[in-house]
Design a protein around this motif. Structure first.
Motif, PDB file in Angstrom:
ATOM      1  N   LYS A   1       0.825  -1.212   0.000  1.00 55.30           N
ATOM      2  CA  LYS A   1       0.000   0.000   0.000  1.00 55.30           C
ATOM      3  C   LYS A   1       0.859   1.262   0.000  1.00 55.30           C
ATOM      4  N   TYR A   2       1.867   1.304   0.877  1.00 53.08           N
ATOM      5  CA  TYR A   2       2.647   2.533   1.020  1.00 53.08           C
ATOM      6  C   TYR A   2       3.647   2.721  -0.111  1.00 53.08           C
ATOM      7  N   LEU A   3       4.171   1.632  -0.661  1.00 56.55           N
ATOM      8  CA  LEU A   3       5.034   1.777  -1.836  1.00 56.55           C
ATOM      9  C   LEU A   3       4.238   2.311  -3.023  1.00 56.55           C
ATOM     10  N   LYS A   4       3.013   1.843  -3.149  1.00 54.52           N
ATOM     11  CA  LYS A   4       2.154   2.356  -4.209  1.00 54.52           C
ATOM     12  C   LYS A   4       1.853   3.838  -3.979  1.00 54.52           C
ATOM     13  N   LYS A   5       1.625   4.190  -2.719  1.00 56.48           N
ATOM     14  CA  LYS A   5       1.293   5.570  -2.360  1.00 56.48           C
ATOM     15  C   LYS A   5       2.402   6.539  -2.772  1.00 56.48           C
ATOM     16  N   VAL A   6       3.668   6.135  -2.599  1.00 57.69           N
ATOM     17  CA  VAL A   6       4.789   7.029  -2.923  1.00 57.69           C
ATOM     18  C   VAL A   6       5.341   6.766  -4.324  1.00 57.69           C
ATOM     19  N   GLY A   7       4.641   5.934  -5.092  1.00 56.41           N
ATOM     20  CA  GLY A   7       5.050   5.686  -6.465  1.00 56.41           C
ATOM     21  C   GLY A   7       6.300   4.847  -6.617  1.00 56.41           C
ATOM     22  N   MET A   8       6.507   3.909  -5.690  1.00 55.61           N
ATOM     23  CA  MET A   8       7.730   3.106  -5.704  1.00 55.61           C
ATOM     24  C   MET A   8       7.463   1.607  -5.722  1.00 55.61           C
ATOM     25  N   LEU A   9       6.249   1.208  -6.043  1.00 56.97           N
ATOM     26  CA  LEU A   9       5.896  -0.214  -5.992  1.00 56.97           C
ATOM     27  C   LEU A   9       6.744  -1.047  -6.959  1.00 56.97           C
ATOM     28  N   GLU A  10       7.054  -0.474  -8.113  1.00 58.63           N
ATOM     29  CA  GLU A  10       7.827  -1.238  -9.104  1.00 58.63           C
ATOM     30  C   GLU A  10       9.276  -1.468  -8.665  1.00 58.63           C
ATOM     31  N   LYS A  11       9.708  -0.751  -7.609  1.00 59.13           N
ATOM     32  CA  LYS A  11      11.084  -0.899  -7.099  1.00 59.13           C
ATOM     33  C   LYS A  11      11.121  -1.716  -5.805  1.00 59.13           C
ATOM     34  N   ALA A  12      10.042  -2.433  -5.496  1.00 65.02           N
ATOM     35  CA  ALA A  12       9.938  -3.135  -4.212  1.00 65.02           C
ATOM     36  C   ALA A  12      11.095  -4.104  -3.970  1.00 65.02           C
ATOM     37  N   ASP A  13      11.603  -4.751  -5.016  1.00 64.37           N
ATOM     38  CA  ASP A  13      12.652  -5.749  -4.845  1.00 64.37           C
ATOM     39  C   ASP A  13      14.041  -5.225  -5.218  1.00 64.37           C
ATOM     40  N   ALA A  14      14.127  -3.921  -5.446  1.00 65.21           N
ATOM     41  CA  ALA A  14      15.418  -3.307  -5.743  1.00 65.21           C
ATOM     42  C   ALA A  14      16.164  -3.004  -4.440  1.00 65.21           C
ATOM     43  N   TYR A  15      17.480  -2.843  -4.557  1.00 65.74           N
ATOM     44  CA  TYR A  15      18.302  -2.434  -3.417  1.00 65.74           C
ATOM     45  C   TYR A  15      18.543  -0.927  -3.478  1.00 65.74           C
ATOM     46  N   PRO A  16      18.734  -0.280  -2.326  1.00 69.05           N
ATOM     47  CA  PRO A  16      18.886   1.178  -2.304  1.00 69.05           C
ATOM     48  C   PRO A  16      19.964   1.714  -3.249  1.00 69.05           C
TER      49      PRO A  16
END
Length: 247
Positions: A125-140
């Motif tokens: 929910k919160y990754l989608k909220k900040v527009g970062m859902l597609e990067k969920a499995d990426a490293y910083p």
């Protein structure tokens, strides 16, 4: 409802950094704290979240004392109050060895002991909220500064805070990345999140905050609506600061 009440707070390191700060933040307020570097803005936020101890004065969170007349609450009570607040730092502070999703899930798992199913749903929910859902499995390391800061905001929201504190959230970013982070904060403001934002972004303070606090030399010199502080500052030091920064 009174969310934060600060009364006559003093804090010294080698010199006195906060010299009797008194401030109230009500539910739904977006308070922009502006001022020159070294004016005590970041120290004030760190005292609210108990990363620094005040020397004297009182801090109440939603009516409950974090510290009252220089005497701190019990540690268990302090922890409960801190959990009401989310903090977003200037330099993101993401764990580099964890993915974006793992960064979000760590605190709810360790601190709140939430069920994994609930944690996973909230991360989504919160990754989608900040527009970062597609990067969920990426490293910083693979993210831009703006993306890292949006992940940091989502991570703070995972703890379901009543209050969000932002310590110069865009000052480590290139100018072109600043907008995406400010837009995320703007969305939170529209959802009536109570926020205290230490910022050098005067446009943001003018447009999004409902109150602006100008600090200088460890004191609050001026406080009012953006229209009052930017349009008709009462204090000569405020006028001087704004003239310099708005050139």
């Amino acid at each position: 409802m009174n969310m934060i009440q600060i009364n006559d707070v003093h804090k010294s390191f080698d010199v006195e950094v906060l010299k009797g700060i008194t401030l109230e933040v009500n539910q739904g307020d977006v308070v922009a704290v502006i001022g020159s570097s070294g004016s005590g803005k970041s120290t004030l936020l760190r005292c609210l979240i108990d990363l620094e101890k005040v020397d004297s004065g009182s801090v109440l969170i939603e009516g409950d004392p974090l510290v009252e007349n220089g005497i701190y609450a019990k540690q268990t009570d302090i922890q409960k109050l801190i959990l009401k607040m989310g903090m977003v730092f200037q330099h993101f502070n993401l764990f580099p060895h964890l993915t974006v999703r793992q960064n979000l899930e760590l605190s709810p798992k360790l601190v709140k002991k939430q069920p994994q199913e609930e944690i996973s749903a909230n991360a989504q929910k919160y990754l989608k909220k900040v527009g970062m859902l597609e990067k969920a499995d990426a490293y910083p390391a693979s993210l831009s500064g703006g993306q890292k800061q949006r992940v940091a905001i989502a991570r703070a929201l995972m703890m379901n805070p009543d209050i969000m504190l932002f310590d110069e959230p865009t000052s480590a970013l290139d100018p072109e990345l600043t907008g995406e982070v400010l837009e995320t904060i703007r969305q939170l403001a529209e959802e009536n999140m109570t926020m205290v934002v230490v910022t050098h972004e005067m446009g943001f303070a003018r447009e999004v905050a409902n109150r602006v606090v100008f600090m200088d030399g460890g004191v609050i010199l001026e406080e009012g609506t953006p229209q009052e502080v930017f349009g008709n500052p009462k204090c000569a030091r405020t006028r001087e600061f704004l003239t310099t920064i708005l050139k």
